[in-house]
Scaffold this motif. Sequence first.
Motif, PDB file in Angstrom:
ATOM      1  N   ILE A  10       0.837  -1.198   0.000  1.00  0.00           N
ATOM      2  CA  ILE A  10       0.000   0.000   0.000  1.00  0.00           C
ATOM      3  C   ILE A  10       0.874   1.250   0.000  1.00  0.00           C
ATOM      4  N   GLY A  11       1.943   1.170   0.842  1.00  0.00           N
ATOM      5  CA  GLY A  11       2.836   2.320   0.985  1.00  0.00           C
ATOM      6  C   GLY A  11       3.410   2.797  -0.337  1.00  0.00           C
ATOM      7  N   MET A  12       3.833   1.845  -1.158  1.00  0.00           N
ATOM      8  CA  MET A  12       4.497   2.205  -2.406  1.00  0.00           C
ATOM      9  C   MET A  12       3.572   2.889  -3.401  1.00  0.00           C
ATOM     10  N   THR A  13       2.290   2.759  -3.221  1.00  0.00           N
ATOM     11  CA  THR A  13       1.380   3.383  -4.179  1.00  0.00           C
ATOM     12  C   THR A  13       0.532   4.454  -3.490  1.00  0.00           C
ATOM     13  N   SER A  14       0.905   4.792  -2.251  1.00  0.00           N
ATOM     14  CA  SER A  14       0.093   5.732  -1.476  1.00  0.00           C
ATOM     15  C   SER A  14       0.289   7.165  -1.926  1.00  0.00           C
ATOM     16  N   GLU A  15      -0.589   8.011  -1.429  1.00  0.00           N
ATOM     17  CA  GLU A  15      -0.513   9.414  -1.769  1.00  0.00           C
ATOM     18  C   GLU A  15       0.793  10.038  -1.269  1.00  0.00           C
ATOM     19  N   ARG A  16       1.281   9.508  -0.136  1.00  0.00           N
ATOM     20  CA  ARG A  16       2.522  10.046   0.428  1.00  0.00           C
ATOM     21  C   ARG A  16       3.691   9.799  -0.530  1.00  0.00           C
ATOM     22  N   THR A  17       3.729   8.604  -1.104  1.00  0.00           N
ATOM     23  CA  THR A  17       4.788   8.248  -2.060  1.00  0.00           C
ATOM     24  C   THR A  17       4.697   9.150  -3.285  1.00  0.00           C
ATOM     25  N   ARG A  18       3.470   9.388  -3.704  1.00  0.00           N
ATOM     26  CA  ARG A  18       3.237  10.246  -4.869  1.00  0.00           C
ATOM     27  C   ARG A  18       3.726  11.667  -4.578  1.00  0.00           C
ATOM     28  N   ARG A  19       3.436  12.128  -3.363  1.00  0.00           N
ATOM     29  CA  ARG A  19       3.871  13.482  -2.989  1.00  0.00           C
ATOM     30  C   ARG A  19       5.385  13.617  -2.987  1.00  0.00           C
ATOM     31  N   ARG A  20       6.069  12.512  -2.596  1.00  0.00           N
ATOM     32  CA  ARG A  20       7.527  12.532  -2.591  1.00  0.00           C
ATOM     33  C   ARG A  20       8.053  12.723  -4.018  1.00  0.00           C
ATOM     34  N   LEU A  21       7.411  12.059  -4.959  1.00  0.00           N
ATOM     35  CA  LEU A  21       7.800  12.214  -6.369  1.00  0.00           C
ATOM     36  C   LEU A  21       7.597  13.673  -6.800  1.00  0.00           C
ATOM     37  N   ILE A  22       6.474  14.253  -6.388  1.00  0.00           N
ATOM     38  CA  ILE A  22       6.173  15.639  -6.769  1.00  0.00           C
ATOM     39  C   ILE A  22       7.247  16.586  -6.215  1.00  0.00           C
ATOM     40  N   GLU A  23       7.705  16.312  -4.978  1.00  0.00           N
ATOM     41  CA  GLU A  23       8.779  17.134  -4.390  1.00  0.00           C
ATOM     42  C   GLU A  23      10.043  17.027  -5.230  1.00  0.00           C
ATOM     43  N   LYS A  24      10.330  15.808  -5.710  1.00  0.00           N
ATOM     44  CA  LYS A  24      11.507  15.596  -6.555  1.00  0.00           C
ATOM     45  C   LYS A  24      11.393  16.402  -7.849  1.00  0.00           C
ATOM     46  N   PHE A  47      -1.426   2.957 -14.164  1.00  0.00           N
ATOM     47  CA  PHE A  47      -1.122   2.959 -15.601  1.00  0.00           C
ATOM     48  C   PHE A  47      -0.016   1.969 -15.979  1.00  0.00           C
ATOM     49  N   VAL A  48       0.448   1.217 -14.984  1.00  0.00           N
ATOM     50  CA  VAL A  48       1.451   0.182 -15.277  1.00  0.00           C
ATOM     51  C   VAL A  48       0.934  -1.160 -14.791  1.00  0.00           C
ATOM     52  N   ASP A  49       1.564  -2.223 -15.256  1.00  0.00           N
ATOM     53  CA  ASP A  49       1.200  -3.562 -14.836  1.00  0.00           C
ATOM     54  C   ASP A  49       1.361  -3.665 -13.317  1.00  0.00           C
ATOM     55  N   GLU A  50       0.483  -4.457 -12.689  1.00  0.00           N
ATOM     56  CA  GLU A  50       0.516  -4.590 -11.236  1.00  0.00           C
ATOM     57  C   GLU A  50       1.909  -4.971 -10.711  1.00  0.00           C
ATOM     58  N   ALA A  51       2.604  -5.812 -11.456  1.00  0.00           N
ATOM     59  CA  ALA A  51       3.931  -6.264 -11.028  1.00  0.00           C
ATOM     60  C   ALA A  51       4.931  -5.113 -10.934  1.00  0.00           C
ATOM     61  N   LEU A  52       4.638  -4.000 -11.598  1.00  0.00           N
ATOM     62  CA  LEU A  52       5.557  -2.854 -11.592  1.00  0.00           C
ATOM     63  C   LEU A  52       5.038  -1.705 -10.734  1.00  0.00           C
ATOM     64  N   SER A  53       3.866  -1.903 -10.111  1.00  0.00           N
ATOM     65  CA  SER A  53       3.221  -0.754  -9.466  1.00  0.00           C
ATOM     66  C   SER A  53       4.048  -0.194  -8.302  1.00  0.00           C
ATOM     67  N   SER A  54       4.874  -1.035  -7.676  1.00  0.00           N
ATOM     68  CA  SER A  54       5.686  -0.522  -6.564  1.00  0.00           C
ATOM     69  C   SER A  54       6.765   0.438  -7.078  1.00  0.00           C
TER      70      SER A  54
END
Length: 221
Positions: A10-24, A47-54
């Motif tokens: 869950i963590g790898m696809t969470s909003e927090r992870t997304r926000r970290r990318l936005i900061e980058k 938008f990617v295969d489940e196996a790559l979602s992390s």
Amino acid sequence: MNAGTLSRGIGMTSERTRRRLIEKLREQGITDERVLSAMTATPRHMFVDEALSSRAYENSALPIGRGQTISQPLVVAMMSAAAMAAPRREKALEIGTGSGYQAAVLARLFHKVFSTERIGELARLARQRLHALKIHNVYARHADGLEGWPGQAPFDAILVTAGGRIPEALFEQLGEGGVLVAPIDESGGVQQLVRYTRNGDEFERENLGGVSFVPLLEGLD
Ligand code: SAH
């Protein structure tokens, strides 16, 4: 699956992870808040295969099948920001729907987004994802983008997300003041991201930096 795996999943696809990318992206010079918030709101892992979602919130291109890739987030941000120079944000055209991610981001920035993909299977999957996310202002079709989408022209912005030579038809379908953003092949196999701005029959060219896209090909698959 134990609790550790579950929370990591869950963590790898969470909003927090997304926000970290936005900061980058911010650190790498993306300053347009409208683009940053559109990307914050768009779940790239869908938008990617489940196996790559992390890996979806890493700043890298990822495979989407058929030898194609979902663009690197920084490149999606650069192209979206470049498109925001359009005088109106009524209609955008994208060549190369791929996963549908860039189209989903554009859907938050433009009133209507038209997107074409030459590989039928990718076009179908992209449409399914956009539908699942209830994004209803993207019109995606299985077509050769080299012809543009004449029935919907003129466009305020045209984004070409595959590298090659830009056909005349696309310049013709750009509205007055409109912008065409595309990776252009230069000598030595390098690609340059370029923005053309239409001023009557003139097209002012600006270089936005080096990029690497899959090739723009002719015909359907
Ligand atoms: N914008 C995509 C990235 C696409 S990769 C995303 O956000 O995921 C480039 C895509 O362009 C590939 O799927 C490829 O099949 C497509 N493509 C290449 N030439 C094309 C053409 N002439 N017309 C339409 N799509 C094309």
